[in-house]
Write an enzyme that holds these catalytic residues in place. Structure first.
Site, PDB file in Angstrom:
ATOM      1  N   ASP A   1       0.882  -1.167   0.000  1.00  0.00           N
ATOM      2  CA  ASP A   1       0.000   0.000   0.000  1.00  0.00           C
ATOM      3  C   ASP A   1       0.914   1.209   0.000  1.00  0.00           C
ATOM      4  O   ASP A   1       1.492   1.574   1.039  1.00  0.00           O
ATOM      5  CB  ASP A   1      -0.912  -0.001   1.226  1.00  0.00           C
ATOM      6  CG  ASP A   1      -1.942   1.125   1.190  1.00  0.00           C
ATOM      7  OD1 ASP A   1      -1.716   2.114   0.450  1.00  0.00           O
ATOM      8  OD2 ASP A   1      -2.949   1.036   1.900  1.00  0.00           O
TER       9      ASP A   1
ATOM     10  N   SER B   1       2.154  12.792 -16.146  1.00  0.00           N
ATOM     11  CA  SER B   1       1.122  12.943 -17.163  1.00  0.00           C
ATOM     12  C   SER B   1       1.334  14.271 -17.882  1.00  0.00           C
ATOM     13  O   SER B   1       1.950  15.190 -17.327  1.00  0.00           O
ATOM     14  CB  SER B   1      -0.268  12.937 -16.508  1.00  0.00           C
ATOM     15  OG  SER B   1      -1.279  13.342 -17.417  1.00  0.00           O
TER      16      SER B   1
ATOM     17  N   TYR C   1      -6.352  15.715 -10.287  1.00  0.00           N
ATOM     18  CA  TYR C   1      -5.361  14.979 -11.073  1.00  0.00           C
ATOM     19  C   TYR C   1      -4.239  15.890 -11.550  1.00  0.00           C
ATOM     20  O   TYR C   1      -3.054  15.569 -11.399  1.00  0.00           O
ATOM     21  CB  TYR C   1      -6.044  14.316 -12.266  1.00  0.00           C
ATOM     22  CG  TYR C   1      -5.166  13.325 -12.993  1.00  0.00           C
ATOM     23  CD1 TYR C   1      -4.845  12.103 -12.406  1.00  0.00           C
ATOM     24  CD2 TYR C   1      -4.655  13.602 -14.254  1.00  0.00           C
ATOM     25  CE1 TYR C   1      -4.044  11.191 -13.068  1.00  0.00           C
ATOM     26  CE2 TYR C   1      -3.856  12.696 -14.925  1.00  0.00           C
ATOM     27  CZ  TYR C   1      -3.549  11.483 -14.325  1.00  0.00           C
ATOM     28  OH  TYR C   1      -2.754  10.579 -14.982  1.00  0.00           O
TER      29      TYR C   1
ATOM     30  N   LYS D   1      -0.219  15.604 -10.484  1.00  0.00           N
ATOM     31  CA  LYS D   1       0.839  15.362 -11.460  1.00  0.00           C
ATOM     32  C   LYS D   1       1.815  16.532 -11.543  1.00  0.00           C
ATOM     33  O   LYS D   1       3.012  16.349 -11.786  1.00  0.00           O
ATOM     34  CB  LYS D   1       0.229  15.045 -12.823  1.00  0.00           C
ATOM     35  CG  LYS D   1      -0.536  13.723 -12.845  1.00  0.00           C
ATOM     36  CD  LYS D   1       0.321  12.560 -12.351  1.00  0.00           C
ATOM     37  CE  LYS D   1      -0.408  11.235 -12.438  1.00  0.00           C
ATOM     38  NZ  LYS D   1       0.435  10.093 -11.990  1.00  0.00           N
TER      39      LYS D   1
END
Length: 259
Positions: free
Chosen positions: A67, A146, A161, A165
């Site tokens: 994890d 990304s 998101y 990133k």
């Protein structure tokens, strides 16, 4: 001249290697000669991925549960990998997920969870594997970022998101600065929307034109595939990139050139 792209004699751990881009990279590193272990939270997913890699290229990979949002779990992963491999030369951080909400309605618990996994999880893996690499005087760290760490989306929903990133990109640069003196390079790969198994389900739900619409927005006029990240990963994990650090490579079909 020796093959500077060969990973023979190198040991690699791919966190988030039980599917999608992470699994493709794990297979690519194995095919380039590395001994590879994949790590993820789900044992079922790990076993499936290991079987698929073996079926595709005939090479076995080790696998461990982890994890990445729990530091003790990351420390245990390092201990297990070093026990089995002797040393770890390469770390790929491919873990992460995305939840979309309009900014004005973004639940802060979901926002926090994204940062826990996408940012803190990446940093903890870099921290503990980095400590091991410092002791060895060598290492290659590759973070999966990304295009959204560099450019925003036109539509709403990606504040979480894009934020995570962007943070990964800056952590990558800062760790490159700190770890360079120990012969450790730290770089990132920033793909665009990629047809992973998870994304395939999303695209199918959007109708027959979904893939073409994405492709039409890219100079190369096709969707990205997980395999498009293999070459950049092998390059960044090999001696071919010995003097490359703190960089983000974009296998994005030209999106960042026009975005």
């Amino acid at each position: 001249m020796e093959n500077i792209f060969s990973l023979e004699g190198k040991n690699a751990v791919v966190v988030g290697g039980a599917g999608g881009i992470g699994q493709a990279i794990a297979q690519g590193l194995a095919e380039a000669g590395a001994k590879v272990a994949i790590a993820s939270r789900s044992m079922d997913s790990l076993q499936r991925a290991a079987q698929e890699i073996k079926a595709a290229c005939g090479l076995a990979v080790k696998y461990y549960t982890v994890d990445a949002a729990v530091e003790a779990s990351v420390e245990a992963l390092v201990t297990e990998a070093v026990r089995d491999f002797g040393k770890v030369d390469i770390l790929v951080n491919a873990q992460g997920f995305n939840k979309k909400f309009n900014a004005e309605d973004f639940p802060m618990d979901a926002f926090q969870k994204m940062f826990d996994v996408n940012v803190i999880g990446v940093m903890m893996c870099c921290k503990h594997f980095g400590k091991h690499m410092i002791q060895n005087g060598y290492g290659k760290i590759v973070n999966l970022s990304s295009v959204r760490g560099r450019i925003a989306t036109k539509g709403p929903g990606n504040a979480g998101y894009c934020g995570t990133k962007g943070a990964v990109d800056m952590i990558t640069r800062q760790l490159a600065s700190e770890f360079g003196q120990y012969n450790i390079t730290v770089n990132a790969i920033g793909p665009t929307i990629t047809e992973t198994p998870m994304m395939t389900d999303v695209l199918n739900s959007r109708g027959p034109k979904a893939r073409q619409d994405i492709a039409d927005g890219l100079p190369m006029k096709r969707m990205a595939l997980p395999s498009d990240c293999i070459g950049p990963a092998v390059f960044l994990c090999s001696d071919a990139s010995g003097f490359v650090t703190g960089n983000i490579i974009y296998p994005d079909g030209g999106l960042t050139a026009i975005g």
